[in-house]
Scaffold this motif. Sequence first.
Motif, PDB file in Angstrom:
ATOM      1  N   HIS A  70       0.840  -1.194   0.000  1.00 48.68           N
ATOM      2  CA  HIS A  70       0.000   0.000   0.000  1.00 48.68           C
ATOM      3  C   HIS A  70       0.882   1.254   0.000  1.00 48.68           C
ATOM      4  O   HIS A  70       0.546   2.250  -0.656  1.00 48.68           O
ATOM      5  CB  HIS A  70      -0.918   0.025   1.213  1.00 48.68           C
ATOM      6  N   ALA A  71       1.999   1.209   0.716  1.00 52.21           N
ATOM      7  CA  ALA A  71       2.927   2.353   0.741  1.00 52.21           C
ATOM      8  C   ALA A  71       3.523   2.597  -0.653  1.00 52.21           C
ATOM      9  O   ALA A  71       3.798   3.746  -1.018  1.00 52.21           O
ATOM     10  CB  ALA A  71       4.025   2.124   1.776  1.00 52.21           C
ATOM     11  N   GLU A  72       3.718   1.544  -1.436  1.00 51.35           N
ATOM     12  CA  GLU A  72       4.164   1.723  -2.831  1.00 51.35           C
ATOM     13  C   GLU A  72       3.107   2.465  -3.641  1.00 51.35           C
ATOM     14  O   GLU A  72       3.434   3.343  -4.444  1.00 51.35           O
ATOM     15  CB  GLU A  72       4.448   0.375  -3.495  1.00 51.35           C
ATOM     16  N   ILE A  73       1.845   2.107  -3.427  1.00 48.76           N
ATOM     17  CA  ILE A  73       0.749   2.807  -4.107  1.00 48.76           C
ATOM     18  C   ILE A  73       0.759   4.285  -3.716  1.00 48.76           C
ATOM     19  O   ILE A  73       0.578   5.165  -4.559  1.00 48.76           O
ATOM     20  CB  ILE A  73      -0.608   2.153  -3.774  1.00 48.76           C
ATOM     21  N   VAL A  74       0.995   4.547  -2.444  1.00 46.82           N
ATOM     22  CA  VAL A  74       1.079   5.933  -1.972  1.00 46.82           C
ATOM     23  C   VAL A  74       2.194   6.669  -2.715  1.00 46.82           C
ATOM     24  O   VAL A  74       2.017   7.805  -3.162  1.00 46.82           O
ATOM     25  CB  VAL A  74       1.303   5.986  -0.445  1.00 46.82           C
ATOM     26  N   ALA A  75       3.353   6.028  -2.868  1.00 46.30           N
ATOM     27  CA  ALA A  75       4.476   6.658  -3.578  1.00 46.30           C
ATOM     28  C   ALA A  75       4.094   6.967  -5.023  1.00 46.30           C
ATOM     29  O   ALA A  75       4.472   8.020  -5.560  1.00 46.30           O
ATOM     30  CB  ALA A  75       5.715   5.773  -3.522  1.00 46.30           C
ATOM     31  N   SER A 133       8.686   1.184  10.120  1.00 44.95           N
ATOM     32  CA  SER A 133       9.733   1.442   9.120  1.00 44.95           C
ATOM     33  C   SER A 133       9.642   0.467   7.959  1.00 44.95           C
ATOM     34  O   SER A 133       9.808   0.861   6.804  1.00 44.95           O
ATOM     35  CB  SER A 133      11.120   1.365   9.758  1.00 44.95           C
ATOM     36  N   PHE A 134       9.380  -0.790   8.250  1.00 47.00           N
ATOM     37  CA  PHE A 134       9.233  -1.799   7.200  1.00 47.00           C
ATOM     38  C   PHE A 134       8.109  -1.410   6.240  1.00 47.00           C
ATOM     39  O   PHE A 134       8.261  -1.497   5.018  1.00 47.00           O
ATOM     40  CB  PHE A 134       8.948  -3.172   7.824  1.00 47.00           C
ATOM     41  N   VAL A 135       6.981  -0.979   6.769  1.00 46.06           N
ATOM     42  CA  VAL A 135       5.841  -0.601   5.935  1.00 46.06           C
ATOM     43  C   VAL A 135       6.196   0.592   5.057  1.00 46.06           C
ATOM     44  O   VAL A 135       6.020   0.562   3.835  1.00 46.06           O
ATOM     45  CB  VAL A 135       4.605  -0.288   6.813  1.00 46.06           C
ATOM     46  N   VAL A 136       6.732   1.643   5.649  1.00 46.33           N
ATOM     47  CA  VAL A 136       7.009   2.876   4.910  1.00 46.33           C
ATOM     48  C   VAL A 136       8.169   2.691   3.928  1.00 46.33           C
ATOM     49  O   VAL A 136       8.285   3.429   2.953  1.00 46.33           O
ATOM     50  CB  VAL A 136       7.228   4.055   5.880  1.00 46.33           C
ATOM     51  N   ASP A 137       8.996   1.654   4.144  1.00 45.49           N
ATOM     52  CA  ASP A 137      10.040   1.331   3.161  1.00 45.49           C
ATOM     53  C   ASP A 137       9.448   1.068   1.779  1.00 45.49           C
ATOM     54  O   ASP A 137      10.124   1.258   0.767  1.00 45.49           O
ATOM     55  CB  ASP A 137      10.850   0.105   3.590  1.00 45.49           C
ATOM     56  N   GLY A 138       8.191   0.653   1.696  1.00 45.03           N
ATOM     57  CA  GLY A 138       7.556   0.456   0.400  1.00 45.03           C
ATOM     58  C   GLY A 138       7.579   1.734  -0.417  1.00 45.03           C
ATOM     59  O   GLY A 138       7.877   1.719  -1.617  1.00 45.03           O
ATOM     60  N   ALA A 139       7.301   2.861   0.226  1.00 41.72           N
ATOM     61  CA  ALA A 139       7.353   4.160  -0.458  1.00 41.72           C
ATOM     62  C   ALA A 139       8.797   4.592  -0.672  1.00 41.72           C
ATOM     63  O   ALA A 139       9.170   5.035  -1.762  1.00 41.72           O
ATOM     64  CB  ALA A 139       6.595   5.219   0.347  1.00 41.72           C
ATOM     65  N   SER A 140       9.627   4.465   0.347  1.00 44.14           N
ATOM     66  CA  SER A 140      11.026   4.899   0.250  1.00 44.14           C
ATOM     67  C   SER A 140      11.776   4.170  -0.853  1.00 44.14           C
ATOM     68  O   SER A 140      12.513   4.786  -1.628  1.00 44.14           O
ATOM     69  CB  SER A 140      11.747   4.675   1.585  1.00 44.14           C
ATOM     70  N   ASP A 141      11.593   2.863  -0.932  1.00 46.98           N
ATOM     71  CA  ASP A 141      12.305   2.074  -1.932  1.00 46.98           C
ATOM     72  C   ASP A 141      11.889   2.455  -3.349  1.00 46.98           C
ATOM     73  O   ASP A 141      12.726   2.544  -4.253  1.00 46.98           O
ATOM     74  CB  ASP A 141      12.089   0.578  -1.699  1.00 46.98           C
ATOM     75  N   LEU A 142      10.591   2.696  -3.546  1.00 43.53           N
ATOM     76  CA  LEU A 142      10.134   3.069  -4.882  1.00 43.53           C
ATOM     77  C   LEU A 142      10.697   4.442  -5.280  1.00 43.53           C
ATOM     78  O   LEU A 142      11.173   4.620  -6.403  1.00 43.53           O
ATOM     79  CB  LEU A 142       8.613   3.087  -4.953  1.00 43.53           C
ATOM     80  N   LEU A 143      10.703   5.393  -4.358  1.00 43.20           N
ATOM     81  CA  LEU A 143      11.247   6.720  -4.667  1.00 43.20           C
ATOM     82  C   LEU A 143      12.744   6.661  -4.938  1.00 43.20           C
ATOM     83  O   LEU A 143      13.249   7.334  -5.841  1.00 43.20           O
ATOM     84  CB  LEU A 143      10.931   7.698  -3.539  1.00 43.20           C
ATOM     85  N   ALA A 144      13.462   5.828  -4.202  1.00 47.51           N
ATOM     86  CA  ALA A 144      14.901   5.667  -4.462  1.00 47.51           C
ATOM     87  C   ALA A 144      15.128   5.013  -5.819  1.00 47.51           C
ATOM     88  O   ALA A 144      16.083   5.348  -6.523  1.00 47.51           O
ATOM     89  CB  ALA A 144      15.550   4.848  -3.349  1.00 47.51           C
ATOM     90  N   GLN A 145      14.251   4.109  -6.210  1.00 47.93           N
ATOM     91  CA  GLN A 145      14.370   3.479  -7.526  1.00 47.93           C
ATOM     92  C   GLN A 145      14.176   4.514  -8.630  1.00 47.93           C
ATOM     93  O   GLN A 145      14.895   4.510  -9.626  1.00 47.93           O
ATOM     94  CB  GLN A 145      13.336   2.361  -7.659  1.00 47.93           C
ATOM     95  N   VAL A 146      13.236   5.417  -8.456  1.00 46.24           N
ATOM     96  CA  VAL A 146      12.925   6.419  -9.481  1.00 46.24           C
ATOM     97  C   VAL A 146      13.979   7.529  -9.529  1.00 46.24           C
ATOM     98  O   VAL A 146      14.363   7.968 -10.610  1.00 46.24           O
ATOM     99  CB  VAL A 146      11.523   7.014  -9.247  1.00 46.24           C
ATOM    100  N   PHE A 147      14.486   7.955  -8.378  1.00 46.42           N
ATOM    101  CA  PHE A 147      15.410   9.091  -8.343  1.00 46.42           C
ATOM    102  C   PHE A 147      16.873   8.690  -8.142  1.00 46.42           C
ATOM    103  O   PHE A 147      17.738   9.554  -8.090  1.00 46.42           O
ATOM    104  CB  PHE A 147      14.990  10.088  -7.255  1.00 46.42           C
ATOM    105  N   GLY A 148      17.157   7.397  -8.046  1.00 46.11           N
ATOM    106  CA  GLY A 148      18.535   6.963  -7.858  1.00 46.11           C
ATOM    107  C   GLY A 148      19.091   7.485  -6.537  1.00 46.11           C
ATOM    108  O   GLY A 148      18.381   7.568  -5.540  1.00 46.11           O
ATOM    109  N   ARG A 149      20.354   7.864  -6.529  1.00 46.59           N
ATOM    110  CA  ARG A 149      20.974   8.367  -5.296  1.00 46.59           C
ATOM    111  C   ARG A 149      20.258   9.579  -4.736  1.00 46.59           C
ATOM    112  O   ARG A 149      20.210   9.780  -3.534  1.00 46.59           O
ATOM    113  CB  ARG A 149      22.436   8.718  -5.548  1.00 46.59           C
ATOM    114  N   ALA A 150      19.700  10.406  -5.633  1.00 49.93           N
ATOM    115  CA  ALA A 150      18.966  11.594  -5.186  1.00 49.93           C
ATOM    116  C   ALA A 150      17.622  11.227  -4.541  1.00 49.93           C
ATOM    117  O   ALA A 150      16.937  12.095  -4.007  1.00 49.93           O
ATOM    118  CB  ALA A 150      18.738  12.542  -6.362  1.00 49.93           C
ATOM    119  N   GLY A 151      17.276   9.956  -4.589  1.00 49.37           N
ATOM    120  CA  GLY A 151      16.038   9.503  -3.971  1.00 49.37           C
ATOM    121  C   GLY A 151      16.206   9.018  -2.551  1.00 49.37           C
ATOM    122  O   GLY A 151      15.226   8.755  -1.854  1.00 49.37           O
TER     123      GLY A 151
END
Length: 163
Positions: free
Chosen positions: A76-81, A118-136
Amino acid sequence: MTSSQPFSDDDTPEMRLRRAGIALPAAPPVPIGSFTNVRESGGLIYVSGQGPVLEDGSLMRGKVGGDTAAEAARGHAEIVALNILAALRGHCGSLDAVGGVVKLLGLVNATPDFDRHSFVVDGASDLLAQVFGRAGVHARSSFGVASLPNGITVEVEAIFERA
């Protein structure tokens, strides 16, 4: 939704999205109160708290640690991202106009004994890091709350910087 495919630092966020096969919603969810999805000030772009809303308007609801498993809430956090990125793209015209992610605040609608926020919100964090690379890679806070609007499982707000 996410992929483990490595990306070059030369790739743009829009290129990373295409290569990963990630499709953003055509438009972000409409705010449910007296606020705007995005506000820009001083080179920073603030995206209001977004929830796990699908394009058809359905909401991912539940109490994490109760009727919703942590793994489902992470999805669900990925959907939020994705909704955050849709709001950001709608404001900027392209994610390539964004320099990176500064900070996230993640709220998890959780039972009192749940401790994997933290595990749950990592869904959003990981997707944003994937999209923005190091700047994510960003600063972040995540914690549990007794309830969220409309009973949603996760809400995340974000701060970005202009390119």
